[in-house]
Enzyme design. Structure first.
Site, PDB file in Angstrom:
ATOM      1  N   VAL A  56       0.834  -1.213   0.000  1.00 12.59           N
ATOM      2  CA  VAL A  56       0.000   0.000   0.000  1.00 12.59           C
ATOM      3  C   VAL A  56       0.868   1.262   0.000  1.00 12.59           C
ATOM      4  CG1 VAL A  56      -1.624   1.342   1.402  1.00 12.59           C
ATOM      5  CG2 VAL A  56      -2.013  -1.084   1.022  1.00 12.59           C
ATOM      6  N   ARG A  93      -6.339  -3.365  -5.265  1.00 15.05           N
ATOM      7  CA  ARG A  93      -6.124  -4.806  -5.364  1.00 15.05           C
ATOM      8  C   ARG A  93      -4.700  -5.035  -5.833  1.00 15.05           C
ATOM      9  NH1 ARG A  93     -10.345  -5.512  -9.939  1.00 15.05           N
ATOM     10  NH2 ARG A  93      -9.378  -3.498 -10.334  1.00 15.05           N
ATOM     11  N   CYS A 121      -5.547  -9.526   3.231  1.00 12.88           N
ATOM     12  CA  CYS A 121      -6.645  -8.686   3.734  1.00 12.88           C
ATOM     13  C   CYS A 121      -7.894  -9.439   4.187  1.00 12.88           C
ATOM     14  CB  CYS A 121      -7.027  -7.661   2.671  1.00 12.88           C
ATOM     15  SG  CYS A 121      -5.726  -6.455   2.420  1.00 12.88           S
TER      16      CYS A 121
HETATM   17  P1  NAD Z   1       3.174  -4.565   4.204  1.00 10.88           P
HETATM   18  O1  NAD Z   1       3.450  -5.510   5.300  1.00 10.88           O
HETATM   19  O2  NAD Z   1       3.446  -4.941   2.786  1.00 10.88           O
HETATM   20  O3  NAD Z   1       3.969  -3.202   4.478  1.00 10.88           O
HETATM   21  C1  NAD Z   1       4.033  -2.575   5.720  1.00 10.88           C
HETATM   22  C2  NAD Z   1       5.362  -1.822   5.792  1.00 10.88           C
HETATM   23  O4  NAD Z   1       5.372  -0.991   6.955  1.00 10.88           O
HETATM   24  C3  NAD Z   1       6.575  -2.745   5.915  1.00 10.88           C
HETATM   25  O5  NAD Z   1       7.499  -2.438   4.886  1.00 10.88           O
HETATM   26  C4  NAD Z   1       7.149  -2.405   7.303  1.00 10.88           C
HETATM   27  O6  NAD Z   1       8.561  -2.511   7.350  1.00 10.88           O
HETATM   28  C5  NAD Z   1       6.683  -0.973   7.475  1.00 10.88           C
HETATM   29  N1  NAD Z   1       6.640  -0.489   8.863  1.00 10.88           N
HETATM   30  C6  NAD Z   1       6.148  -1.129   9.956  1.00 10.88           C
HETATM   31  N2  NAD Z   1       6.262  -0.314  11.037  1.00 10.88           N
HETATM   32  C7  NAD Z   1       6.804   0.848  10.610  1.00 10.88           C
HETATM   33  C8  NAD Z   1       7.147   2.089  11.253  1.00 10.88           C
HETATM   34  N3  NAD Z   1       6.920   2.306  12.553  1.00 10.88           N
HETATM   35  N4  NAD Z   1       7.728   3.057  10.518  1.00 10.88           N
HETATM   36  C9  NAD Z   1       7.948   2.865   9.189  1.00 10.88           C
HETATM   37  N5  NAD Z   1       7.636   1.716   8.527  1.00 10.88           N
HETATM   38  C10 NAD Z   1       7.057   0.740   9.230  1.00 10.88           C
HETATM   39  O7  NAD Z   1       1.643  -4.150   4.368  1.00 10.88           O
HETATM   40  P2  NAD Z   1       0.608  -3.722   3.213  1.00 10.88           P
HETATM   41  O8  NAD Z   1       0.118  -4.910   2.477  1.00 10.88           O
HETATM   42  O9  NAD Z   1       1.175  -2.578   2.467  1.00 10.88           O
HETATM   43  O10 NAD Z   1      -0.621  -3.226   4.105  1.00 10.88           O
HETATM   44  C11 NAD Z   1      -0.549  -2.029   4.858  1.00 10.88           C
HETATM   45  C12 NAD Z   1      -1.943  -1.745   5.419  1.00 10.88           C
HETATM   46  O11 NAD Z   1      -2.860  -1.513   4.340  1.00 10.88           O
HETATM   47  C13 NAD Z   1      -2.545  -2.910   6.212  1.00 10.88           C
HETATM   48  O12 NAD Z   1      -3.308  -2.378   7.272  1.00 10.88           O
HETATM   49  C14 NAD Z   1      -3.459  -3.592   5.218  1.00 10.88           C
HETATM   50  O13 NAD Z   1      -4.523  -4.259   5.838  1.00 10.88           O
HETATM   51  C15 NAD Z   1      -3.961  -2.418   4.402  1.00 10.88           C
HETATM   52  N6  NAD Z   1      -4.353  -2.775   3.043  1.00 10.88           N
HETATM   53  C16 NAD Z   1      -3.603  -3.629   2.304  1.00 10.88           C
HETATM   54  C17 NAD Z   1      -3.968  -3.931   0.996  1.00 10.88           C
HETATM   55  C18 NAD Z   1      -3.168  -4.896   0.172  1.00 10.88           C
HETATM   56  O14 NAD Z   1      -3.667  -5.334  -0.877  1.00 10.88           O
HETATM   57  N7  NAD Z   1      -1.965  -5.266   0.561  1.00 10.88           N
HETATM   58  C19 NAD Z   1      -5.125  -3.359   0.441  1.00 10.88           C
HETATM   59  C20 NAD Z   1      -5.862  -2.462   1.211  1.00 10.88           C
HETATM   60  C21 NAD Z   1      -5.473  -2.173   2.515  1.00 10.88           C
END
Ligand code: NAD
Length: 490
Positions: free
Chosen positions: A29, A181, A305
């Site tokens: 994201v 997505r 998700c």
């Molecule tokens: P991800 O695990 O791919 O990425 C999260 C990132 O945050 C990691 O790189 C991690 O190192 C970093 N991080 C953690 N703590 C941190 C901090 N204190 N400072 C800086 N960086 C930090 O997660 P994602 O898939 O990108 O999802 C992120 C959020 O978005 C989640 O809540 C998820 O539910 C939501 N979301 C995801 C999707 C999807 O398709 N992946 C779609 C909609 C919503």
């Protein structure tokens, strides 16, 4: 008070109102949000605590596989519109808008783990000063009430870092759930169905409206390879309370998970009664009240998700004394659907011990390398527990599998033919488009037993059988048996 706005003229983007933006978290994201906002003309800094990710992004190499992301990041970076850092302070202090896009994985209880979110919110507070009004935006999927939590944690961070100045430091909190997505995340972000923004004050809302103005008005030129959908002139911005915005995200994912689960339930009934589920889904999907998307029967949903968010919503409901039977059923149906593959293999092979099963696809869906809650891993685990050997081929996700699941004894193959070679059965797990063009007769010839369990109904049963396979799909009862049951007319 208006945010600090800088008018910039950029060749590619035309006249744009540029804001300073920080995005915390550079996962699926965060990286996409940062790249798209920079493409729209904002000045973005992406922050991650993972030094390897930041080093890789600085080299122009995203750490995830997402079509067009690399090109968009390079385009934005070449205009100085985006940079990457592990230190939040300078970027957050300079920013008008600070996005939180960190992970919120499930705890064993099902509730969302807010540890990363809390750490990020506190650090934002620590970086703030009284020089301008800033908006802290929750893009992570978080339980209702998390907007209030973020506000409290930012205030605590401010109090710890600048106790004297704290009453002069002004900020607002917004909830801006993400609906992208994986696999088509850039298109989903640039041409969303809607933008949801929850806020409790007009000033915060005004900043969000300004930030998203190019998206709402669709005033930017479409990037190469990601054309604007025909007829899209304007994107609806839905403004709500913080709590409603948080609830919208969970309700949307719960509905989609349930819709897929419904298709799978109907497919299972189709198998019993001799109906063809794909035909049934076309028949009901053409009803405009239902719609055809997310109605493909298969071996169940996965990814980062649906499972996590449905569990988190169940948990939230329970905290209020409410047992959501529909959400519980949605999870149960999905778990059973993955087991269906094992049953189909048992029906075909009887004994699984010592058999070799090849998995076509590992990623939880096509066009991503994401393996979180991937059905492939669940199926592989079950097969290994039952004494089978497991091989796999995936066009993109094999490195991720080797890195993330070294404990799983999956033999990764270099090609579908190597996968088929001496396998007792193939299971199509991920419907990568390149699998549509597989040389099925060659695969069938290479196998010890030419059994194909098509977990996504990718192949035409007649074509697969003509290629020599003993074929079964999901909700597609043996078409020969159905034909035999139909009375012949002269
Ligand atoms: P991800 O695990 O791919 O990425 C999260 C990132 O945050 C990691 O790189 C991690 O190192 C970093 N991080 C953690 N703590 C941190 C901090 N204190 N400072 C800086 N960086 C930090 O997660 P994602 O898939 O990108 O999802 C992120 C959020 O978005 C989640 O809540 C998820 O539910 C939501 N979301 C995801 C999707 C999807 O398709 N992946 C779609 C909609 C919503």
């Amino acid at each position: 008070m208006r945010p600090t706005l800088v008018i910039l003229k950029q060749k590619e983007f035309g006249w744009v109102i540029s804001m300073r933006v920080t995005v915390i978290g550079t996962g699926y994201v965060g990286a996409v949000t940062g790249a798209c906002l920079a493409y729209l003309g904002h000045r973005v800094t992406c922050i991650d605590t993972d030094e390897k990710k930041i080093a890789s992004l600085r080299r122009g190499e995203p750490t995830i596989y997402e079509p067009h992301l690399s090109e968009l990041l390079q385009l934005a970076a070449s205009h100085g519109g985006i940079d990457f850092d592990t230190d939040l302070s300078a970027a957050a202090a300079a920013s008008d808008v600070i996005f939180i896009a960190v992970g919120t994985p499930s705890l064993p209880s099902g509730e969302a783990n807010l540890h990363y979110l809390e750490a990020a919110a506190r650090s934002i507070g620590g970086a703030m000063d009284a020089k301008k009004f800033r908006v802290v935006v929750n893009k992570s999927t978080v339980p209702v009430g998390s907007g209030n939590l973020v506000e409290t944690l930012v205030r605590e961070g401010i109090r710890e870092a600048r106790p004297q100045e704290r009453s002069a430091i002004r900020f607002g909190v917004a909830s801006n759930p993400e609906f992208l997505r994986e696999g088509c995340a850039i298109g989903d972000s640039l041409y969303p169905d809607r933008i949801v923004t929850g806020a409790s004050d007009q000033e915060t809302l005004a900043v969000m409206q300004e930030l998203y103005r190019p998206l709402v008005e669709q005033s930017f030129e479409a990037p190469p390879g990601v054309p604007r959908p025909a007829g899209l002139k304007r994107v609806r911005m839905v403004s709500t309370t913080l709590t409603s915005a948080e609830m919208i995200k969970y309700a949307a994912n719960a509905f989609l998970a349930m819709k897929i689960g419904f298709a799978n339930e109907m497919a299972n009934i189709c198998e019993h009664v001799g109906a063809e589920a794909p035909e049934v889904m076309i028949g009901i999907g053409l009803d405009s009240r239902i719609g055809s998307k997310f109605l493909s029967p298969g071996l169940g949903w996965g990814g980062s998700c649906f499972g996590k968010d449905v569990l988190a919503l169940l948990h939230t409901a329970r905290e209020y004394g409410y047992d959501s039977r529909l959400l519980r059923a949605s999870i149960e149906v999905n778990t059973a659907q993955r087991q269906l593959v094992i049953q189909k293999l048992q029906e075909k092979l009887f004994i699984l011990k010592g058999r070799t099963v090849g998995l076509l696809g590992l990623a939880f869906k096509p066009d991503t390398d994401d393996l979180r809650d991937a059905p492939s891993l669940h199926i592989a685990e079950r097969l290994l527990q039952m004494g089978a050997r497991v091989k796999a081929y995936d066009p993109i996700a094999m490195n991720a599998c080797r890195e993330q699941r070294p404990d799983l004894r999956i033999r990764c193959c270099d090609s579908p033919l190597e996968l088929a070679s001496e396998s007792d059965a193939l299971v199509l797990v991920t419907e990568w488009s390149e699998f549509r063009d597989l040389d099925l007769p060659a695969l069938a010839r290479a196998m010890t037993r030419p059994i194909l369990v098509d977990g996504r109904n990718l192949f035409h049963p007649d074509a697969a059988r003509a290629a020599g396979f003993d074929y079964c799909g999901i909700g597609r009862p043996n078409s020969q048996a159905v034909k035999d049951a139909i009375p012949h007319t002269a």
